[in-house]
Design an enzyme around this catalytic site. Structure first.
Site, short mmCIF file in Angstrom:
data_model
loop_
_atom_site.label_atom_id
_atom_site.label_comp_id
_atom_site.label_asym_id
_atom_site.label_seq_id
_atom_site.Cartn_x
_atom_site.Cartn_y
_atom_site.Cartn_z
N GLY A 56 51.55 41.63 70.58
CA GLY A 56 51.74 40.22 70.91
C GLY A 56 51.97 39.97 72.38
O GLY A 56 51.46 39.00 72.94
N THR A 89 42.63 50.44 66.67
CA THR A 89 43.00 51.85 66.54
C THR A 89 44.40 52.04 67.11
O THR A 89 45.11 51.07 67.40
CB THR A 89 41.96 52.74 67.24
OG1 THR A 89 42.22 54.10 66.93
CG2 THR A 89 41.98 52.53 68.75
N ASN A 90 44.84 53.27 67.30
CA ASN A 90 46.18 53.54 67.84
C ASN A 90 46.32 52.91 69.23
O ASN A 90 45.52 53.19 70.12
CB ASN A 90 46.40 55.05 67.95
CG ASN A 90 46.30 55.73 66.60
OD1 ASN A 90 47.15 55.58 65.75
ND2 ASN A 90 45.24 56.51 66.41
N LEU A 118 54.35 45.14 71.21
CA LEU A 118 53.27 45.75 72.00
C LEU A 118 52.01 44.90 71.96
O LEU A 118 51.41 44.59 73.00
CB LEU A 118 52.98 47.15 71.44
CG LEU A 118 51.73 47.87 71.95
CD1 LEU A 118 51.87 48.20 73.43
CD2 LEU A 118 51.48 49.14 71.14
N LYS A 135 48.44 45.67 54.73
CA LYS A 135 47.42 45.21 55.68
C LYS A 135 46.09 44.93 54.98
O LYS A 135 45.37 43.98 55.33
CB LYS A 135 47.23 46.23 56.80
CG LYS A 135 48.41 46.28 57.77
CD LYS A 135 48.60 44.93 58.44
CE LYS A 135 49.76 44.92 59.42
NZ LYS A 135 49.94 43.59 60.05
N GLY A 173 54.82 37.27 66.85
CA GLY A 173 55.10 38.64 67.28
C GLY A 173 54.86 38.84 68.77
O GLY A 173 54.40 39.90 69.19
N HIS A 174 55.22 37.85 69.58
CA HIS A 174 54.90 37.89 71.01
C HIS A 174 55.71 38.91 71.79
O HIS A 174 55.37 39.23 72.93
CB HIS A 174 55.10 36.50 71.62
CG HIS A 174 56.54 36.13 71.80
ND1 HIS A 174 57.35 35.77 70.75
CD2 HIS A 174 57.33 36.08 72.91
CE1 HIS A 174 58.56 35.50 71.19
NE2 HIS A 174 58.58 35.68 72.50
N TYR A 193 52.35 50.48 53.98
CA TYR A 193 51.94 49.66 55.12
C TYR A 193 50.44 49.34 55.03
O TYR A 193 50.03 48.19 55.23
CB TYR A 193 52.24 50.39 56.42
CG TYR A 193 51.78 49.68 57.67
CD1 TYR A 193 52.51 48.63 58.21
CD2 TYR A 193 50.61 50.07 58.33
CE1 TYR A 193 52.10 47.98 59.37
CE2 TYR A 193 50.19 49.43 59.48
CZ TYR A 193 50.93 48.38 59.99
OH TYR A 193 50.51 47.74 61.13
#
Length: 377
Positions: free
Chosen positions: A27, A175-176, A25, A151, A21-22, A147
């Site tokens: 990665g 967190t966000n 955001l 996780k 996932g590079h 989701y």
């Protein structure tokens, strides 16, 4: 140095590191952090090059390249609308991605894996601030339940593999997040990047800067519409996405909900620094030890956060000031607020030796500069 760190085999600068996932955001921030620290032997594959939902393709990749360390940042993510609309995709894609990568890491002898989740794993009505042990103590927020369940399954997969197979797989729950390479899709993005883009477009509309509006939509088309559309169509598009101009010329931005929910925000590069810190310095056994070595090992993930939060209304005002939009903010109270408060307790990670460094106001300024193409990275 923390006493836990004495026995740890440090991640060598020549170690083969795979970032799943590079391009996202999370990665991309990890990739940048590792590169800045001198790590050069980094493996990356885009989703078009390697579909992580395909078990055989993932196994073939691990067999051929034998990564020693894995950052599992790949995931299907989105805001309230996307989570609630594409419920089947969110649970299936995330279960498949993480299960395939974690299993391949076990089979092919990865030294350490870092699995990235989200604080949405915690119950909707959760004591504040949220401690790791609050996991699975009450029902989840309905809108992102698929989701969150995916996780939680990833956390338990890492935890169970560590206990049965002796692997060293660590789960962290940021967190966000916000920062460079965020998702600014007006339908699928999280609240902060959506606010930044809406305010930017509103400021352009306020100033009759149609070149700015067209440039924005050319870079990030909305629903197949780019900046080549006629002005009337662009106005309808903006209005449909919460940016409108009244007959008297006043521009307003619509925000979902009452504005009263509170959220915590972490600069993505701080998050990446925390992840690399954990990969370099913390083992699964350290987290078990910090919990007092209980007979039943559970909830051994780590929160990554700031320990401070802000209301959505205040956040919108901060973004408005940062962007320079002087119009009106309206709150659509017919839309859902989501969880009223989500504030993490990051004290466990603080105890292990890491704290964040970028405050929200500074992060917003950096993010908007990046969005406009004037910032770094």
């Amino acid at each position: 140095m923390h006493p836990f760190f004495k026995s740890i085999l440090r991640m060598d600068k020549n170690a083969k590191i795979y970032i799943a996932g590079h391009n996202g955001l999370v990665g991309s921030a990890i990739l940048w952090n590792l590169a800045s620290k001198g790590y050069e032997n980094i493996l990356t594959r885009s989703s078009s090059q390697l579909d992580l939902r395909d078990k055989k393709a993932v196994e073939a990749f691990f067999y051929e390249y034998s990564p020693e360390y894995v950052f599992l940042a790949a995931a299907k993510v989105g805001g309230i609308v996307a989570n609630n609309t594409y419920r089947g995709e969110f649970i299936y894609d995330n279960l498949m991605i993480q299960s395939n990568v974690i299993e391949a890491a076990r089979v092919f002898g990865v030294k350490k894996l870092l699995f990235l989740g989200s604080t949405c794993i915690y119950p909707r009505e959760c004591p504040q601030p949220i401690k790791e042990e609050y996991l699975l103590t009450a029902p989840l927020e309905y809108t992102n339940e698929p989701y969150a369940i995916a996780k939680i399954a990833g956390i338990k997969l890492c935890e169970s593999y560590n206990l049965q197979y002796g692997t060293n797989f660590i789960s962290v729950m940021p967190t966000n997040l916000y920062g460079p390479n965020d998702n600014f899709d007006l339908e699928k993005s999280h609240v902060l990047p959506a606010l930044v883009r809406k305010m930017h477009l509103a400021a352009c509309l306020e100033n009759d800067d149609w070149d700015g509006i067209r440039e924005d939509l050319n870079r990030r088309p909305v629903g197949g519409t780019d900046g080549s559309a006629e002005e009337a169509k662009l106005l309808r598009l903006l209005a449909a996405n919460g940016v409108s101009r009244s007959e008297d010329g006043m521009v307003s931005v619509e925000i979902w909900g009452t504005g009263s929910p509170r959220r915590e925000f972490l600069w993505s590069e701080d998050m990446a620094d925390a992840c690399v810190f954990v990969m370099q310095n913390v083992d699964f056994d350290d987290i078990v030890a910090i919990n007092g070595k209980p007979k039943e090992v559970r909830n051994v993930h780590l929160n990554i956060g700031t320990g401070t939060d802000v209301s959505i209304k205040k956040l919108a005002q901060l973004v408005q000031e940062t962007v320079g939009f002087s119009g009106t903010l309206t709150f659509n109270t017919s839309k859902p607020d989501g969880t009223l408060r989500k504030l993490t307790d990051p004290s466990r990670l603080h105890q292990l030796g890491w704290k964040h460094s970028v405050a929200l106001q500074e992060g917003l300024e950096r993010m908007y500069a990046w969005y406009c193409g004037t910032g770094t990275r």
